[in-house]
Scaffold this active site. Structure first.
Site, mmCIF file in Angstrom:
data_model
loop_
_atom_site.group_PDB
_atom_site.id
_atom_site.type_symbol
_atom_site.label_atom_id
_atom_site.label_comp_id
_atom_site.label_asym_id
_atom_site.label_seq_id
_atom_site.Cartn_x
_atom_site.Cartn_y
_atom_site.Cartn_z
ATOM 1 N N HIS A 169 0.802 -1.222 0.000
ATOM 2 C CA HIS A 169 0.000 0.000 0.000
ATOM 3 C C HIS A 169 0.834 1.271 0.000
ATOM 4 C CE1 HIS A 169 -4.492 0.953 0.903
ATOM 5 N NE2 HIS A 169 -4.010 1.695 -0.075
ATOM 6 N N ASP A 206 -9.554 -0.254 3.825
ATOM 7 C CA ASP A 206 -8.376 -0.964 4.319
ATOM 8 C C ASP A 206 -8.634 -1.483 5.726
ATOM 9 O OD1 ASP A 206 -5.729 -1.709 5.091
ATOM 10 O OD2 ASP A 206 -4.857 -0.124 3.892
ATOM 11 N N HIS A 253 -6.343 -1.417 7.838
ATOM 12 C CA HIS A 253 -5.494 -0.542 8.632
ATOM 13 C C HIS A 253 -5.796 0.912 8.273
ATOM 14 C CE1 HIS A 253 -3.372 -4.382 8.005
ATOM 15 N NE2 HIS A 253 -2.864 -4.201 9.203
ATOM 16 N N ASP A 291 -3.207 3.295 8.099
ATOM 17 C CA ASP A 291 -2.074 3.727 7.258
ATOM 18 C C ASP A 291 -1.801 5.217 7.341
ATOM 19 O OD1 ASP A 291 -1.889 1.108 6.510
ATOM 20 O OD2 ASP A 291 -2.485 1.404 4.428
ATOM 21 N N HIS A 334 4.362 1.130 4.086
ATOM 22 C CA HIS A 334 2.968 0.856 3.701
ATOM 23 C C HIS A 334 1.984 1.264 4.793
ATOM 24 C CE1 HIS A 334 2.320 -3.498 5.459
ATOM 25 N NE2 HIS A 334 2.979 -2.735 6.278
ATOM 26 N N ASP A 353 -7.497 -1.979 -0.317
ATOM 27 C CA ASP A 353 -6.563 -3.002 0.160
ATOM 28 C C ASP A 353 -7.358 -4.269 0.455
ATOM 29 O OD1 ASP A 353 -4.866 -4.620 1.774
ATOM 30 O OD2 ASP A 353 -3.771 -2.869 2.470
ATOM 31 N N ASP A 393 -6.880 -6.571 2.400
ATOM 32 C CA ASP A 393 -6.972 -7.022 3.787
ATOM 33 C C ASP A 393 -8.123 -6.381 4.555
ATOM 34 O OD1 ASP A 393 -6.098 -4.561 4.908
ATOM 35 O OD2 ASP A 393 -4.028 -5.234 5.114
ATOM 36 N N GLU A 404 -1.993 -5.142 -2.266
ATOM 37 C CA GLU A 404 -1.674 -6.167 -1.270
ATOM 38 C C GLU A 404 -2.165 -7.575 -1.606
ATOM 39 O OE1 GLU A 404 0.434 -5.700 1.179
ATOM 40 O OE2 GLU A 404 0.375 -3.571 1.747
#
Length: 288
Positions: A91, A116, A118, A120, A133, A216, A218, A261
């Site tokens: 990312h 995402d 996360h 980030d 990332h 992303d 994830d 990702e």
């Protein structure tokens, strides 16, 4: 609108290897056939001299070499009237893609919808790992070391940033989110309130003419999508992620998109590759 897929072959922004092969794997398995007429732009990983070690911004030179080249390509493609779709890579590539689209329209005209697991938004002062990332939003807002800058210092404003689906947030990130005026809907909040209600609010918050989506894989639960370096429980279902993505695409304001990702080295069956194609296929509905 014509679609242009841009390769961003970098995994050094993360601690795991493999995401740099995502574009190649998609091409080998029918990306061109899925998007007839789309342009496919490969990127040879640029040669980088031996890195100086910066524990709070690891592999900075390699990561930022890709991001700077990517920013140029995103801006060029968009100015030529095509929609850039960036295939990462980790990312960290969002530093480049956000800078590229911001160069075309200006930071004030840009909303980023960041989907995402996360947030980030670490800086080199708050990061717990030093991997870039986890820093692209902070870098885009001009909050990081100058080595993480692409183009102008600020390519994005917090007031125009929405993070969706996060469930792994570092302690230092909460203060940055609040100070910058970023809107955050965690995975738990989305489940509690319902996708429809959340997305109604998200779309109402878009007050700019242009949107960049950064997706992303994830954000999805590990049982839904496992071919990524960060497999986490309590994420979104595929249907929820799809509903979120299509709601933003349906606005017609999306000017560029990241998809990051996905690690094909972990996808021996090809199941997750088909999920990638399923999610990306909605571009055809709204932008081809």
């Amino acid at each position: 609108m014509k679609l242009t897929f841009l390769e961003a072959p970098i995994c050094k922004g993360s601690p795991t290897d493999g995401s740099q092969f995502a574009f190649g794997a998609l091409c080998e398995n029918g990306l061109a056939a899925h998007f007839d007429g789309a342009a496919l732009w490969r990127m040879e990983p640029p040669a980088v001299d031996e890195e100086a070690y910066h524990p709070s911004r690891k592999d900075c030179t390699a990561v930022m070499t890709v991001s700077r080249l990517l920013a140029e390509r995103v801006a060029y493609v968009r100015r030529e009237g095509s929609m850039p779709i960036v295939i990462g890579g980790d990312h960290s590539v969002a530093i480049g893609s956000i800078a590229g689209i911001s160069a075309v329209y200006g930071a004030e005209a840009l909303t980023v919808i960041y989907i995402d697991g996360h947030t980030d938004i670490n800086t080199e002062q708050t990061t717990e790992t030093g991997f870039i990332h986890g820093m692209p939003l902070a870098a885009a807002m001009g909050l990081c070391h100058e080595s993480l800058t692409v183009g102008r210092k600020r390519n994005l404003y917090g007031k125009n940033t929405v993070i969706l689906g996060a469930r792994s947030i570092d302690p230092g990130e909460y203060g940055i989110i609040e100070a910058q005026g970023v809107t955050l809907y965690t995975a738990d909040q989305i489940r509690a309130r319902g996708m429809e209600a959340v997305m109604h609010e998200v779309l109402a918050r878009i007050q700019t003419p242009v949107v960049h989506v950064s997706f992303d894989v994830d954000v999805m639960d590990e049982t839904e999508f496992s071919s990524t370096g960060y497999r986490m429980p309590n994420g979104l279902t595929l249907d929820e992620a799809e509903a979120m993505l299509t709601a933003v695409l349906a606005t017609g304001a999306v000017a560029s998109l990241d998809f990051v990702e996905y690690n094909p080295l972990l996808d021996q069956s090809g199941k997750d590759r088909e999920t990638v194609f399923r999610l990306l296929s909605h571009l055809k509905t709204y932008y081809e």
